[in-house]
Design a protein around this motif. Structure first.
Motif, PDB file in Angstrom:
ATOM      1  N   THR A   1      -2.343  -1.503  -3.425  1.00 38.98           N
ATOM      2  CA  THR A   1      -1.716  -1.756  -4.672  1.00 38.98           C
ATOM      3  C   THR A   1      -1.267  -2.862  -4.910  1.00 38.98           C
ATOM      4  O   THR A   1      -1.440  -3.362  -6.134  1.00 38.98           O
ATOM      5  N   LYS A   2      -1.603  -3.734  -3.895  1.00 39.59           N
ATOM      6  CA  LYS A   2      -1.118  -5.655  -4.303  1.00 39.59           C
ATOM      7  C   LYS A   2      -2.184  -6.221  -3.178  1.00 39.59           C
ATOM      8  O   LYS A   2      -2.070  -5.761  -1.764  1.00 39.59           O
ATOM      9  N   LEU A   3      -2.785  -7.130  -3.466  1.00 41.52           N
ATOM     10  CA  LEU A   3      -3.458  -7.696  -2.564  1.00 41.52           C
ATOM     11  C   LEU A   3      -3.521  -9.334  -3.043  1.00 41.52           C
ATOM     12  O   LEU A   3      -3.073  -9.561  -4.089  1.00 41.52           O
TER      13      LEU A   3
ATOM     14  N   SER B   1       1.017  -1.317   0.004  1.00 38.92           N
ATOM     15  CA  SER B   1      -0.121  -0.033   0.122  1.00 38.92           C
ATOM     16  C   SER B   1       0.866   1.398   0.031  1.00 38.92           C
ATOM     17  O   SER B   1       1.985   1.089  -0.011  1.00 38.92           O
ATOM     18  N   LYS B   2       0.266   2.493  -0.223  1.00 40.00           N
ATOM     19  CA  LYS B   2       0.859   3.625  -0.002  1.00 40.00           C
ATOM     20  C   LYS B   2       0.042   4.686   0.670  1.00 40.00           C
ATOM     21  O   LYS B   2      -1.241   4.398   0.703  1.00 40.00           O
ATOM     22  N   ILE B   3       0.568   5.454   1.179  1.00 38.83           N
ATOM     23  CA  ILE B   3      -0.495   6.789   1.968  1.00 38.83           C
ATOM     24  C   ILE B   3      -0.956   7.806   0.953  1.00 38.83           C
ATOM     25  O   ILE B   3      -0.104   8.274  -0.048  1.00 38.83           O
ATOM     26  N   SER B   4      -2.125   8.135   1.051  1.00 37.70           N
ATOM     27  CA  SER B   4      -2.652   9.015  -0.081  1.00 37.70           C
ATOM     28  C   SER B   4      -3.147  10.368   1.131  1.00 37.70           C
ATOM     29  O   SER B   4      -3.441  10.079   1.980  1.00 37.70           O
TER      30      SER B   4
ATOM     31  N   GLY C   1      -5.040   1.892  -7.845  1.00 34.04           N
ATOM     32  CA  GLY C   1      -5.193   1.268  -6.585  1.00 34.04           C
ATOM     33  C   GLY C   1      -6.408   1.399  -6.179  1.00 34.04           C
ATOM     34  O   GLY C   1      -7.359   2.019  -6.645  1.00 34.04           O
ATOM     35  N   ILE C   2      -6.912   1.039  -4.922  1.00 34.03           N
ATOM     36  CA  ILE C   2      -8.112   0.793  -4.068  1.00 34.03           C
ATOM     37  C   ILE C   2      -7.849   1.780  -2.936  1.00 34.03           C
ATOM     38  O   ILE C   2      -6.810   1.422  -1.935  1.00 34.03           O
ATOM     39  N   THR C   3      -8.549   3.089  -2.976  1.00 32.41           N
ATOM     40  CA  THR C   3      -8.117   4.033  -1.919  1.00 32.41           C
ATOM     41  C   THR C   3      -9.415   3.724  -0.620  1.00 32.41           C
ATOM     42  O   THR C   3     -10.309   3.838  -0.807  1.00 32.41           O
TER      43      THR C   3
END
Length: 310
Positions: free
Chosen positions: A280-282, A247-250, A267-269
């Motif tokens: 971003t990856k699951l 993931s990454k921070i938004s 990705g899914i926010t």
């Protein structure tokens, strides 16, 4: 150092480089590791990585169920030193005190920070800026022996527990190799741990693997990378367990915790307590890891917005 008799005690993959180094540079007379464990649906017995390494080099392996009750055989080997690295059981005092050079431990943190069994995970989950390896004398308490030497690394935002695992495993091997001659010559400066600076790295519990989106985005981000690639943090969506790998921070700040506020090729926010993260990856249940972009293929992205992960 080839004349020094060593009993090595360790179990997981993390310990293997240390054992390999000792085999090359000392006389390893016995390897002690945890009993074989049942794995998979067929409950097949699987040896630890340390056992596999020892057998590959034709070194005797000893696997007591409870070492506090079954330690005499180790003493019969009359080792000059006992060296441990992620063994997994409390070692009785008689083993710590009997060898000429005592018992030495390779611990994956900068003690007195992160005593315990999961320092690799906790250093990331708890937001540490650095971690490292400590070579220490063992004592009856949990990781509270005198420090011999340490080496540190910076924890980067791109690091996860797998990366830290591999880096510290090699660092522990190299630092121990550098330190052993001084241990054998007595040219060391024992450093007492500062009790005021102690923190703990208790083993990860199953309930801790579940993501709580009521936490801050930074806390969720750290949890995800602090549990990847093992054991992997997860959430549930429409009753399905989905493991979150990256993931990454938004900076987006709208919606309630756990709410999907956007779904794009990026990705899914998902909203957290303060702001959001972008998954971003699951890994959906029963499927391989995939990018969020691949997961979203064929799905109506607009319909996902407003759904809740919990």
């Amino acid at each position: 150092m080839k004349d020094k008799k060593v009993v090595f005690m360790g179990t997981p993959e993390f310990s293997v480089p240390v054992l390999q180094m000792l085999i090359e540079n000392t006389n390893v007379v016995l390897v002690v590791t945890q009993p074989d464990k049942e794995v998979g649906r067929h409950h097949e017995l699987k040896a630890s990585p340390v056992k596999e390494c020892a057998l590959k080099h034709n070194i005797e392996v000893y696997q007591p169920i409870k070492i506090r009750n079954d330690y005499e055989y180790i003493l019969e080997k009359n080792p000059d030193v006992i060296i441990t690295c992620a063994y997994g059981q409390i070692i009785p005092s008689i083993l710590l005190d009997t060898p000429k050079y005592k018992a030495i431990n390779v611990h994956a943190s900068l003690l007195p920070k992160l005593r315990g069994g999961s320092p690799l995970h906790r250093c990331i989950i708890d937001g540490y800026k650095e971690t490292g390896v400590t070579i220490m004398y063992m004592a009856p308490g949990m990781d509270d022996g005198d420090i011999i030497t340490q080496r540190s690394i910076e924890i980067k935002d791109t690091d996860n527990v797998g990366i830290i695992h591999d880096e510290l495993s090699i660092m522990g091997r190299d630092l121990l190799l550098e330190t052993l001659p001084n241990i054998f010559s007595g040219n060391i400066n024992r450093i007492k741990q500062n009790s005021d600076e102690v923190t703990f790295a208790y083993n990860i519990k199953r309930e801790e693997e579940k993501i709580d989106f009521n936490k801050t985005a930074l806390e969720v981000f750290n949890q995800i990378r602090g549990m990847y690639p093992f054991p992997v943090a997860y959430t549930t969506f429409n009753g399905e367990i989905i493991k979150i790998c990256e993931s990454k921070i938004s900076d987006k700040e709208k919606g309630k915790p756990g709410e999907i506020i956007d779904a794009t090729k990026e990705g899914i926010t998902v909203m957290c307590k303060d702001k959001s993260i972008i998954i971003t990856k699951l890994k959906p249940s029963g499927k391989k890891e995939m990018t969020a972009k691949d997961y979203l293929n064929g799905k109506n992205k607009e319909n996902l917005v407003g759904e809740i992960l919990c």
